[in-house]
Each structure stands twice: as structure tokens, then as C-alpha cells.
Write an enzyme that holds these catalytic residues in place. Structure first.
Site, short mmCIF file in Angstrom:
data_model
loop_
_atom_site.label_atom_id
_atom_site.label_comp_id
_atom_site.label_asym_id
_atom_site.label_seq_id
_atom_site.Cartn_x
_atom_site.Cartn_y
_atom_site.Cartn_z
CG ASP A 165 -1.73 -1.26 1.36
OD1 ASP A 165 -2.34 -1.67 0.35
OD2 ASP A 165 -1.72 -1.86 2.44
CG HIS A 214 -2.17 -1.05 -7.61
ND1 HIS A 214 -1.21 -0.87 -6.65
CD2 HIS A 214 -1.68 -1.97 -8.45
CE1 HIS A 214 -0.20 -1.67 -6.90
NE2 HIS A 214 -0.46 -2.35 -7.98
CE LYS A 219 3.90 -21.49 -8.93
NZ LYS A 219 3.98 -20.07 -9.29
#
Ligand code: GDP
Length: 431
Positions: A14, A42, A146
């Protein structure tokens, strides 16, 4: 400059990376995401040529897409929740930004499913008091899948029968681990059949794409997600995200060698914030913290959560510089400090009176550090309208130069207000 330019968050996220990416992307042909998922957020306040301001929220898509000449690339290191991907595209279109035809996704990227999101919540419940404070978007569970080599990737979607078989197995595995939870497995398989058709035009071999782009002289901008202190290896583990948020993650996430990276820009907020749990040595649980929260509007784009606030921590930043090797910095939200009479900056961590070299890996040790601060005078005037570095108040320049001296790095851009126009350029030489 041809080759690849990278923008990375240098603290706990941020920092306002989106605004720099938005400004820079005007000069780039491709804007790429290399890691993370739609847990990043964003907010960009964009002013069009007619002077109309629009606030866009980007989560998974590269924010460089605001520039109509820019192609968006979602690299192999990213994890993608397809319904959210399309929802984001649709929301941008509804705001007048129709960019679907210039968004591409790596066929190697991993998929995030709704069951990952359910599991994310169940995991946090299991952790109880030591919850990591994830955004519950399923990002962590998808990266776990994954790493354990059971995940499904984008290319798997295009062989529907095999996809369905693998998907059922995956869900069964989650039921075994977490007990049965409400989930319409067959309905989901059908939904993904339709999503795969819609997705097809966006899917590419991103390795071929990015290398062709670079070798044909196209300028590529990589938009880092999350930030260094949230990196799976170098962040405040386990209070981190599940991907590599460092410069290393840029190479693995996009399939490019380090030598293609020509410029790495670290985005530094003029103070420190973090969301969720985990250590934060320069946190201010007092009026200063509340002031920063209010003036800096420190609420998350994705979650709406209030961010924890504290002074700028140069120990963190030095560590961040070592790992990412920034060429220069973008200092953001300097205007948030406008009203303060004095400003502190963390310059050293001490344990038993001895300076700690680097940033401690062990959170127990970290909780014991005594933070030493330097105190600088505030400037107590508004800098929002200032357009040249020389015109900043002297104390404000002193603050910027204190940071440069400590880190031995130039600050090239300075954010002095929320809008795109509120960005000073000290001495830019990116393009
Ligand atoms: P990101 O994920 O790193 O892009 O950061 P966020 O989206 O959380 O933060 C961006 C927010 O900070 C937006 O609302 C911006 O308008 C605001 N912002 C960015 N730069 C500045 C600045 O220099 N000053 C102020 N006051 N706000 C800024």
C-alpha cells in the site's frame, strides 16, 4: 530506455505503487504483473484529457491498462480467480475503460477456485489467535497447491474432461483435509467450461510474448504486487503473502533473466503502514498513529480494513534495498506529514544496547528490539500544490535528503497529494 523497468513495494504494501505505474505507463508498451493475485489492490485517481477524475480500483489487472496504448500481461507467477478477473474487466468497462482486447494471461499461471477461498477462511479459523490476517481470496491455498504440485493451471482449462477429473480430485482432497463443506463441485466444473471459452482469446505463451516484446524494442513495465516485507522468504514470516514479492519473483514470475531488468524503482511511503497481524517495530499506537491513519486515509482497497500506522523505518528500508537493489526511490504520501511539528524516523534496532545488523528473521527477537529514532523538524505547511523540488519547504527537503543519505539512493519521485498530478520529479531518467 528499452528493456524492463520494475516498480516494487519496499515496505508492507500500500505504498501507492499504482500512481507511479499509472504515470510511467504512458511511456511503456507492456505493463505486467508477475506474482500475487487479486489480494493486491491499487487505487488510482486518473484525470482524463478533459480534466475529469475517475477512481479505478485494480486488483489483478495491471494498472498500466489505464493507458490505452499499453498491453496488460499477467505472468506465470500470478494466481488467478477467473470470476474475479472477468468481474474486474467488466467493472473497468462500466467506468469507460474497455481494455479486454489488450489483456493477456500466461497459460502457465495457476488458477484460484472458490474452494481455495473457503479453505482460506477455514485455515484462519484453525490458526485462531495467531491468524495471519489474509484477505481470504484463496491466494495462500492456491500457492500451497502449486507448491505441492496439485494445482491447476490456465492451460488445463482447455481439455475439459481431464480438467473435470483433476478438479474433482482436488475438491475431494480438500474435503478430506478440512471436513465436508458446502460446495457445488459439478456446478463449478460447468461454470469453468463457460469461463474457459470466454478466456481463450486472452491466453498466450507469455515467455514467447515477453521476449518478443523486449527484443523488438518494446518497453516493459513490471508492476510488483504486495511488497518486500510480505515476501514468503524475506518478509516477517509467517505474516507474509504466499508468493515471491522481490525482484527474484519478477524473474521467476515472468520467465525473464535478471540482465533484462534495466531499472528497479522502490516505492516508499513517507511513513509506515501494515495490514493484518505481525510485527511492526515503528508502529505508533497513539495520536501519531491515528493522525497518519486519518490524514493518509489508510483503509485497504480490497478489504476496507484500517491499516496500522507508524514512523518511517529505515532499518526496514535498508534491508529492502539490499534484497531488491533499487536504482532509485519514489517517496509517496509525503503530504500526509504536513501538519506534524516533528517527525521521527527509525534508524537503528538495539537488543541489550547492541545494534542489530540487518533485519531479524526471528520474530521473538524482533519483538525485543528497542527502536532508536532520529527526530527531524516538521514543515507544517501544505505541499500539495508544490510542483518543483526546490520549492518544497526546507525542512521537507531535509527529510527527503535524510532518507537519501541513510540509504545512499536517490529519491526520484515524490508524491505530494493523492492525484496523478501531485507527483514531483526530482531528476527523472527512466525512459
Ligand atoms: P498501492 O497498492 O501501493 O498502489 O497503494 P494503495 O492503492 O493502497 O494506495 C493508493 C492510495 O494512496 C490512493 O488513494 C492514492 O490516491 C493515494 N496516494 C498515492 N500517492 C499519494 C500521495 O503522494 N499523497 C496522498 N495524500 N495520497 C496518495
Amino acid at each position: 530506455m528499452s528493456g524492463v523497468t520494475v516498480v516494487l513495494g519496499s515496505q508492507w504494501g500500500d505504498e501507492g505503487k499504482g500512481k507511479l505505474v499509472d504515470i510511467l505507463s504512458a511511456d511503456f508498451d507492456v505493463c505486467a504483473r508477475c506474482a500475487g493475485g487479486n489480494n493486491a489492490g491499487h487505487t488510482i485517481v486518473h484525470t482524463n484529457p478533459e480534466g475529469i477524475k475517475t477512481t479505478y480500483a485494480f486488483h489483478l489487472l495491471p494498472s498500466g491498462l489505464i493507458n490505452p496504448q499499453c498491453t496488460g500481461l499477467i505472468g506465470s507467477g500470478v494466481v488467478i480467480h477467473l470470476p474475479s478477473f472477468f468481474a474486474e474487466l467488466d467493472a473497468l468497462k462500466a467506468q469507460g475503460l474497455d481494455c479486454g482486447h489488450r489483456v493477456f494471461i500466461s497459460d502457465r499461471a495457476q488458477l484460484v477456485f472458490d474452494f481455495h477461498q473457503i479453505v482460506d477462511g477455514l485455515k484462519e479459523i484453525e490458526l485462531g489467535g495467531s491468524s495471519i490476517g489474509t484477505t481470504k481470496k484463496g491466494i495462500g491455498p492456491a500457492y500451497s497447491g502449486k507448491a505441492s504440485r496439485s494445482g491447476l493451471r490456465i492451460h488445463h482449462l482447455f481439455d475439459h474432461d481431464t480438467f473435470a477429473e483433476k478438479f474433482r480430485k482436488l475438491v475431494e482432497g480438500r474435503f478430506k483435509r478440512y471436513g465436508h463443506f458446502e460446495y457445488d463441485t459439478e456446478g463449478e466444473i460447468q461454470r469453468y467450461k463457460a469461463l474457459a471459452d470466454r478466456l481463450k482469446p486472452h491466453v498466450i505463451d507469455s515467455v514467447v510474448y515477453i521476449h518478443n516484446a523486449v527484443s523488438s524494442g518494446k518497453r516493459v513495465l513490471v508492476e510488483g504486487a504486495n511488497a518486500l516485507m510480505l515476501d514468503i522468504d524475506y518478509g516477517t514470516y509467517p505474516f507474509v503473502t504466499s508468493s515471491s514479492t522481490t525482484i527474484g519473483g519478477v524473474c521467476t514470475g515472468l520467465g525473464i533473466p535478471p540482465k533484462l531488468i534495466k531499472n528497479t524503482i522502490g516505492v516508499v511511503k513517507a511513513y509506515t503502514t501494515r495490514v493484518g497481524g505481525g510485527p511492526f517495530p515503528s508502529e505508533q499506537l497513539n495520536d501519531v498513529g491515528v493522525h497518519l491513519q486519518e490524514v493518509g486515509r489508510e483503509y485497504g482497497t480490497t478489504t476496507g480494513r484500517r491499516r496500522r500506522c507508524g514512523w518511517l523505518d529505515l532499518v526496514v528500508l535498508k534491508y529492502s534495498c539490499l534484497i531488491n537493489g533499487y536504482d532509485c526511490l519514489n517517496l509517496t504520501k509525503l503530504d500526509v506529514l504536513d501538519q506534524l511539528a516533528e517527525i521521527k524516523v527509525a534508524v537503528k534496532y538495539l537488543i541489550d544496547g547492541k545494534e542489530v545488523p540487518g533485519f531479524p528473521a526471528d520474530l521473538e527477537l524482533l519483538s525485543k528490539v528497542e527502536v532508536q529514532y532520529a527526530t527531524l523538524p516538521g514543515w507544517q505547511s501544505s505541499i500539495e500544490k508544490v510542483t518543483r523540488y526546490e520549492d518544497l519547504p526546507e525542512n521537507c527537503r531535509m527529510y527527503v535528503e535524510f532518507i537519501e543519505d541513510y540509504l545512499k539512493l536517490p529519491v526520484e519521485w515524490i508524491g505530494v497529494g493523492p492525484g496523478r498530478e501531485s507527483m514531483l520529479c526530482k531528476n527523472t531518467n527512466v525512459n
